[in-house]
Design a protein around this motif. Structure first.
Motif, short mmCIF file in Angstrom:
data_model
loop_
_atom_site.label_atom_id
_atom_site.label_comp_id
_atom_site.label_asym_id
_atom_site.label_seq_id
_atom_site.Cartn_x
_atom_site.Cartn_y
_atom_site.Cartn_z
N ARG A 12 27.37 -26.17 47.19
CA ARG A 12 28.23 -27.18 47.81
C ARG A 12 27.47 -28.47 48.06
NH1 ARG A 12 29.53 -22.84 51.25
NH2 ARG A 12 28.42 -23.89 52.93
N PHE A 13 26.22 -28.35 48.48
CA PHE A 13 25.41 -29.53 48.76
C PHE A 13 25.20 -30.35 47.49
CE2 PHE A 13 21.27 -31.64 49.02
CZ PHE A 13 21.46 -32.41 50.15
N SER A 14 24.80 -29.68 46.42
CA SER A 14 24.55 -30.42 45.18
C SER A 14 25.84 -31.02 44.62
CB SER A 14 23.88 -29.53 44.13
OG SER A 14 24.74 -28.46 43.79
N TYR A 15 26.96 -30.33 44.82
CA TYR A 15 28.25 -30.87 44.39
C TYR A 15 28.60 -32.12 45.19
CZ TYR A 15 33.21 -31.10 43.23
OH TYR A 15 34.43 -31.51 42.80
N ALA A 16 28.37 -32.09 46.50
CA ALA A 16 28.65 -33.26 47.34
C ALA A 16 27.76 -34.43 46.96
CB ALA A 16 28.46 -32.90 48.81
N VAL A 17 26.50 -34.17 46.67
CA VAL A 17 25.59 -35.23 46.24
C VAL A 17 26.05 -35.80 44.91
CG1 VAL A 17 23.23 -35.72 45.49
CG2 VAL A 17 23.63 -34.37 47.55
N HIS A 18 26.45 -34.94 44.02
CA HIS A 18 26.94 -35.37 42.72
C HIS A 18 28.18 -36.27 42.88
CE1 HIS A 18 27.69 -35.27 38.43
NE2 HIS A 18 28.92 -34.84 38.65
N LEU A 19 29.11 -35.86 43.74
CA LEU A 19 30.29 -36.69 43.98
C LEU A 19 29.92 -38.04 44.58
CD1 LEU A 19 32.93 -34.14 45.33
CD2 LEU A 19 32.86 -35.26 43.10
N ASP A 20 28.97 -38.04 45.51
CA ASP A 20 28.51 -39.31 46.10
C ASP A 20 27.89 -40.22 45.05
OD1 ASP A 20 29.39 -38.77 48.62
OD2 ASP A 20 27.43 -38.19 49.43
N GLU A 21 27.13 -39.62 44.14
CA GLU A 21 26.52 -40.43 43.08
C GLU A 21 27.58 -41.00 42.15
OE1 GLU A 21 23.72 -37.77 41.29
OE2 GLU A 21 22.21 -38.12 42.86
N GLU A 22 28.60 -40.21 41.84
CA GLU A 22 29.69 -40.71 40.98
C GLU A 22 30.44 -41.85 41.65
OE1 GLU A 22 32.30 -37.60 39.81
OE2 GLU A 22 30.90 -36.75 38.37
N LYS A 23 30.71 -41.71 42.94
CA LYS A 23 31.40 -42.78 43.67
C LYS A 23 30.54 -44.04 43.68
CE LYS A 23 33.97 -39.90 46.92
NZ LYS A 23 34.09 -39.54 48.34
N GLY A 24 29.25 -43.86 43.82
CA GLY A 24 28.34 -45.00 43.86
C GLY A 24 28.32 -45.74 42.53
N GLU A 25 28.41 -45.02 41.42
CA GLU A 25 28.41 -45.66 40.10
C GLU A 25 29.73 -46.37 39.84
OE1 GLU A 25 25.52 -42.30 38.08
OE2 GLU A 25 27.52 -42.63 37.27
N LYS A 26 30.83 -45.79 40.26
CA LYS A 26 32.14 -46.37 39.99
C LYS A 26 32.44 -47.55 40.92
CE LYS A 26 34.22 -42.08 38.38
NZ LYS A 26 35.20 -41.04 38.68
N LEU A 27 32.08 -47.42 42.18
CA LEU A 27 32.46 -48.42 43.17
C LEU A 27 31.34 -49.40 43.49
CD1 LEU A 27 34.31 -46.04 45.64
CD2 LEU A 27 35.31 -47.46 43.85
#
Length: 95
Positions: A12-27
């Protein structure tokens, strides 16, 4: 510090970090308050404030109770309570 006991935590932690990184690249760049780690640190600070507040209020309450007891002893209210019970026992034993 003890390790994490939940086997799915790191997934779950790595998934949350991955989602945060994706949001950071898009936004683009995000504020620190939007990250999971910043939210966890904020929660920890809030818990510490609540804990300190509880203990301060508790100690103030204890100090107030002690102050009231000292005031009652000094005014003589509590000293009459102890003496009245002893007089009755002395009267009963002399009869």
């Amino acid at each position: 510090m003890a390790g994490v006991r939940d086997p799915a935590f790191w997934k779950r932690f790595s998934y949350a970090v991955h989602l945060d990184e994706e949001k950071g690249e898009k936004l683009g760049p995000q504020h620190d308050s939007d990250s999971w780690l910043a939210r966890q640190q904020s929660k920890k600070k809030n818990r510490a404030r609540v804990c300190w507040g509880f203990w301060i209020v508790f100690l103030l309450f204890v100090a107030a109770v002690v102050a009231v007891i000292i005031w009652l002893v000094e005014s003589g209210v509590l000293s009459n309570i102890g003496h009245s019970g002893g007089d009755k026992m002395a009267d009963a034993s002399s009869s």
